[in-house]
Write an enzyme that holds these catalytic residues in place. Structure first.
Site, PDB file in Angstrom:
ATOM      1  N   TYR A   8      12.687  45.110  42.818  1.00  0.00           N
ATOM      2  CA  TYR A   8      12.292  45.727  44.071  1.00  0.00           C
ATOM      3  C   TYR A   8      12.454  47.257  43.953  1.00  0.00           C
ATOM      4  O   TYR A   8      13.205  47.725  43.095  1.00  0.00           O
ATOM      5  CB  TYR A   8      13.164  45.165  45.198  1.00  0.00           C
ATOM      6  CG  TYR A   8      12.743  45.542  46.590  1.00  0.00           C
ATOM      7  CD1 TYR A   8      11.549  45.067  47.122  1.00  0.00           C
ATOM      8  CD2 TYR A   8      13.535  46.379  47.367  1.00  0.00           C
ATOM      9  CE1 TYR A   8      11.155  45.422  48.402  1.00  0.00           C
ATOM     10  CE2 TYR A   8      13.153  46.736  48.653  1.00  0.00           C
ATOM     11  CZ  TYR A   8      11.960  46.263  49.156  1.00  0.00           C
ATOM     12  OH  TYR A   8      11.562  46.617  50.428  1.00  0.00           O
TER      13      TYR A   8
ATOM     14  N   ASN B 273      14.159  49.507  45.268  1.00  0.00           N
ATOM     15  CA  ASN B 273      15.483  50.128  45.298  1.00  0.00           C
ATOM     16  C   ASN B 273      16.345  49.768  44.090  1.00  0.00           C
ATOM     17  O   ASN B 273      17.506  50.182  44.009  1.00  0.00           O
ATOM     18  CB  ASN B 273      16.226  49.755  46.592  1.00  0.00           C
ATOM     19  CG  ASN B 273      16.452  48.259  46.747  1.00  0.00           C
ATOM     20  OD1 ASN B 273      16.201  47.472  45.834  1.00  0.00           O
ATOM     21  ND2 ASN B 273      16.923  47.854  47.914  1.00  0.00           N
ATOM     22  N   LYS B 274      15.791  49.026  43.133  1.00  0.00           N
ATOM     23  CA  LYS B 274      16.541  48.673  41.932  1.00  0.00           C
ATOM     24  C   LYS B 274      16.417  49.769  40.870  1.00  0.00           C
ATOM     25  O   LYS B 274      15.515  50.605  40.915  1.00  0.00           O
ATOM     26  CB  LYS B 274      16.038  47.335  41.370  1.00  0.00           C
ATOM     27  CG  LYS B 274      16.117  46.177  42.353  1.00  0.00           C
ATOM     28  CD  LYS B 274      17.542  45.938  42.838  1.00  0.00           C
ATOM     29  CE  LYS B 274      17.710  44.609  43.568  1.00  0.00           C
ATOM     30  NZ  LYS B 274      16.983  44.538  44.840  1.00  0.00           N
ATOM     31  N   HIS B 275      17.337  49.757  39.907  1.00  0.00           N
ATOM     32  CA  HIS B 275      17.310  50.769  38.837  1.00  0.00           C
ATOM     33  C   HIS B 275      16.001  50.731  38.063  1.00  0.00           C
ATOM     34  O   HIS B 275      15.498  51.768  37.622  1.00  0.00           O
ATOM     35  CB  HIS B 275      18.478  50.546  37.874  1.00  0.00           C
ATOM     36  CG  HIS B 275      19.807  50.849  38.488  1.00  0.00           C
ATOM     37  ND1 HIS B 275      20.982  50.784  37.778  1.00  0.00           N
ATOM     38  CD2 HIS B 275      20.156  51.230  39.737  1.00  0.00           C
ATOM     39  CE1 HIS B 275      21.989  51.102  38.568  1.00  0.00           C
ATOM     40  NE2 HIS B 275      21.510  51.375  39.751  1.00  0.00           N
TER      41      HIS B 275
END
Length: 370
Positions: free
Chosen positions: A178, A180-182
């Site tokens: 998603y 907002n993931k790294h």
């Protein structure tokens, strides 16, 4: 407005996406899908990677692939996003909940063994917010009681446990991609395993269970959970920069730690344990009271600083309570986290000036409401 998350796309993303467009390979049949699967598996140290459409889909497939008997119990944390519990319930499995460790915010591994019964068949490990679960204790219990391990490493790209990559533990593990993931592919997920048969079953389940030799003949029901070539192209480009991504996330965390170190009545995230250094997937804060947490978030919002409350506990989810689940259960540490915790802007696109501005507004808000 400084949002909670701003993704960073400063590598080969545009180049690889353009290649997809120019070659016409935009569907799940494109070459970047296999490349992304192989690259992630290699990075984590797994034999197999199976790309899917999102992290929740990865959990659905991973749990179905294990073929656990209906009614089996699976131990998991109460403090997490709903996806793990939802996947278990949809498979006719029974989530058995564990309270949180107040320092790491992960499931308290010391409470697990007391919850193991003859019906327990697996432990679903969910790493929360930046620090991994203490896995040695869980792996020992799994061996002792012959339990499967499902590792939800959705938030742990590049994090390690005792020097070994998260996502490499247990029978099967998953990532989410998603925004907002790294590592992000917009939406997307990955299943990882070292078991050849389990990997093949996951590939079948995520692709509508097409029958070999007779594509449109089906012996069982699966899902269309395929990842597109364009999503995978983003993932390949993102993974190329994983080391610098991890370094930047820790820089963000360290800058907040320094800026906010003198706060009173607000708890900062734990910097490290003896098995891992915080990767700060998000930078969370714990206020002294629920009212204080709400008021600080409101004040920050008024000043155009994005925030988001922590996860709500599974045992207090109305959808599960309506099904007669978890009634009368209480988990005080998790309940405190859910009520008094929130996180602040900490995406990779955040500048140092923005970190300092957010920090200044937090100090003012805490001073006012504290």
């Amino acid at each position: 407005m400084i949002p909670v998350n701003t993704p960073l796309l400063n590598g080969n993303e545009k180049k690889y996406l353009l290649e997809c467009v120019e070659t016409g390979w935009i569907s799940s049949e494109g070459p970047f899908v296999r490349r992304f699967e192989e690259d992630i598996a290699c990075f984590v140290g797994r034999q197999h990677g199976i790309a899917v459409s999102n992290g929740s889909a990865a959990l659905d497939v991973a749990i179905r692939a294990l073929n656990l008997e209906k009614g089996s119990e699976v131990i998991m944390p109460t403090f997490t996003i709903i996806s793990p519990a939802q996947s278990l319930v949809n498979e006719g499995l029974v989530p058995v909940l564990i309270d949180s460790d107040p320092l790491t915010w992960n499931m308290d591994v010391n409470q697990i063994e007391a919850k193991i019964t003859s019906k327990t068949k697996a432990i679903l490990v969910v790493h929360i917010y930046g620090l991994p679960v203490d896995l040695d204790a869980i792996l020992s219990l799994a061996k002792k009681y012959q339990l499967k391990i499902i590792e939800d490493a959705a938030e742990m790209h590049g994090q390690t446990y005792n020097g070994k990559q998260c996502g490499s533990f247990g029978d099967i593990s998953i990532f989410s991609f998603y925004p907002n993931k790294h590592i992000t592919t917009g939406e997307g997920g990955m299943i990882l395993t070292d078991d050849d048969e389990l990997a093949e079953r996951c590939r079948t389940l995520k692709n509508l269970c097409f029958k070999p030799g007779r594509r449109f003949v089906h012996d069982e029901l699966g899902w269309n959970y395929r990842m597109t070539n364009m999503q995978a192209a983003l993932g390949v480009a993102q993974l190329e920069n994983i080391q610098s991504i991890v370094e930047r996330k820790r820089e963000i965390g360290d800058r907040y730690n320094q800026n906010l170190k003198d706060l009173i009545n607000v708890e900062l995230p734990l910097k490290s344990t003896d098995y891992a250094e915080n990767i700060y997937w998000v930078y969370g804060l714990i206020a002294k009271t629920e009212v204080m947490a709400i008021e600080i978030q409101k004040k920050l919002g008024d000043n155009k600083i994005g925030t988001r409350p922590f996860f709500w506990c599974m045992h207090e989810q109305p959808v599960f309570n309506k099904l007669g689940m978890f009634l009368g259960e209480t988990y005080p540490q998790a309940e405190k986290l859910a009520r008094t915790g929130f996180y602040i802007p900490s995406g990779l696109g955040l500048s140092n000036a923005e970190i300092d501005e957010v920090s200044e507004q937090i100090i003012k808000a805490v001073s006012y409401y504290g």
